[in-house]
Structure formats: C-alpha cells, structure tokens
Scaffold this active site. Structure first.
Site, PDB file in Angstrom:
ATOM      1  N   SER A  97      37.157  39.729 -14.013  1.00  0.00           N
ATOM      2  CA  SER A  97      37.576  38.637 -13.002  1.00  0.00           C
ATOM      3  C   SER A  97      38.808  38.125 -13.405  1.00  0.00           C
ATOM      4  O   SER A  97      39.077  38.106 -14.784  1.00  0.00           O
ATOM      5  CB  SER A  97      36.501  37.655 -12.961  1.00  0.00           C
ATOM      6  OG  SER A  97      36.847  36.748 -11.823  1.00  0.00           O
ATOM      7  N   ASP A 102      29.069  39.464  -9.275  1.00  0.00           N
ATOM      8  CA  ASP A 102      29.093  39.322  -7.769  1.00  0.00           C
ATOM      9  C   ASP A 102      28.156  38.512  -7.184  1.00  0.00           C
ATOM     10  O   ASP A 102      27.054  38.235  -7.646  1.00  0.00           O
ATOM     11  CB  ASP A 102      28.987  40.488  -7.197  1.00  0.00           C
ATOM     12  CG  ASP A 102      29.515  40.803  -5.553  1.00  0.00           C
ATOM     13  OD1 ASP A 102      30.692  40.319  -5.442  1.00  0.00           O
ATOM     14  OD2 ASP A 102      28.769  41.244  -4.736  1.00  0.00           O
TER      15      ASP A 102
END
Length: 200
Positions: free
Chosen positions: A8, A73
């Site tokens: 990320s 997610d």
C-alpha cells in the site's frame, strides 16, 4: 529482522499496521510500504471480494520483491445499499480515493433512509503471502451505523460518517489507539498475528 511489505502507498494504513505490530511486541518485524521498495506494475483490483483483491495485491508484491507481503482490501458495506459500496468503496464516486466526493454521494443515497435502517459494517480483508508460496487470508468486521453528517478529523475514508455500535462518536472522533483496539483492520490484524509471530 524480518522485513514485511505492506502492499500500500496509504501512509495512514502503514502507520496503523506499524502501531499494532509494535503494540503486540513483534520486535523482529520491520514493516515497509510500497514507497520503500522499487516500483513494480500493480495489477488492478478486479476481484468481487475483499479477500480476492487482498490476495491479488499481496501476490504481486511478494513476486516483485521477494519479501513476505501483506495486503489489505477494505471498505464499507451499507445494509440499505445491499452491501455496497463494498469493494468499490474507494472509488464509489467514480474517482479513486476522493474521500469527500465518496462521502457526499453515500450520504445523498441514504438521505431518505430512516435512522433505524442505516446499519453498516466496515470490512477489512488482509492477505499474507510468503516467498515459499504460503497464503493466508483473514477478515475483520466492525458494525455500526451511518450518521447524517460527517463528524471528526481523525482517520480517513468513511470514518467521519461511521458510528460504531455502542459508541456516541464516529470513528473519526476516536483516538488512533481507540480505533486500533476495535476497528475492522485492527480485528483483521489481530487474526493475522499468529502468522506474523511465526515470521518474527
């Protein structure tokens, strides 16, 4: 020291993972983000589930770097919208990561929904992929409801309009430590901790 890559570029997600790893005493793990490794092509999130997208991202990161990789997610599932925005949470308004537009659209869609039907859950799926091919996926959920106007400046995404069950404040009004203790991502990370301890 084992290096663990969080797939990320979201600095707040990275801070959150680092805080929880430190709080759990996992001194043998150094958490890196995508900005700490050479760039590689990132596959689009094409799966229909949080777990599927998290696995896609973790596999890509592990294959590209050779590091144990974890990917998240997450999103908001609103009962009155049949679980949407779900995996589309970050791009609900049509532009990825535009928090204000996403909030405004969601509040508009719920404007006629009575308070007793504004239930929702934050959902986080975390996937851990190791260089030996081992894959683990876990899930955390945080139930609450959608308030009628944003409140608070902590957090990100839909935090200002999500009030957790049993709370008088939104998740954007909680301190980072309070949020870590009960949030969807905090719960998912705790479910992943036995596997992280094995790494450490």
């Amino acid at each position: 020291m084992t290096r663990l890559l969080l797939a990320s570029r979201n600095a707040k997600k990275l801070d959150e993972l680092r805080r929880i790893v430190a709080a759990e005493g996992l001194d043998g793990i150094e958490v890196l983000g995508l900005d700490d490794v050479p760039r590689f092509p990132e596959a689009p999130e094409t799966e229909a589930t949080f777990e599927g997208n998290a696995l896609l991202k973790a596999r890509d990161a592990c294959a590209a770097t050779g590091l144990a990789s974890v990917a998240d997610d997450s999103g908001l599932a609103v009962d009155a919208l049949n679980g949407m925005p779900g995996v589309l949470s970050a791009r609900w308004s049509g532009k990825h990561g535009d928090d204000v537009a996403n909030l405004d659209l969601l509040l508009g869609q719920l404007s006629d929904v009575p308070d007793e039907r504004r239930g929702a859950a934050f959902v986080s799926a975390l996937a851990l992929v190791l260089p030996d091919g081992t894959e683990t996926a876990v899930r955390g959920e945080w139930r609450g409801e959608i308030v009628r106007a944003p409140r608070g400046t902590n957090g990100f995404g839909y935090d200002p309009i999500f009030r957790p069950e049993g709370s008088d404040v939104t998740s954007a009004e909680l301190s980072p430590r309070e949020k870590d203790a009960s949030s969807h991502r905090g719960r998912a990370i705790k479910a992943l901790l036995p596997h992280l301890r094995d790494l450490a």
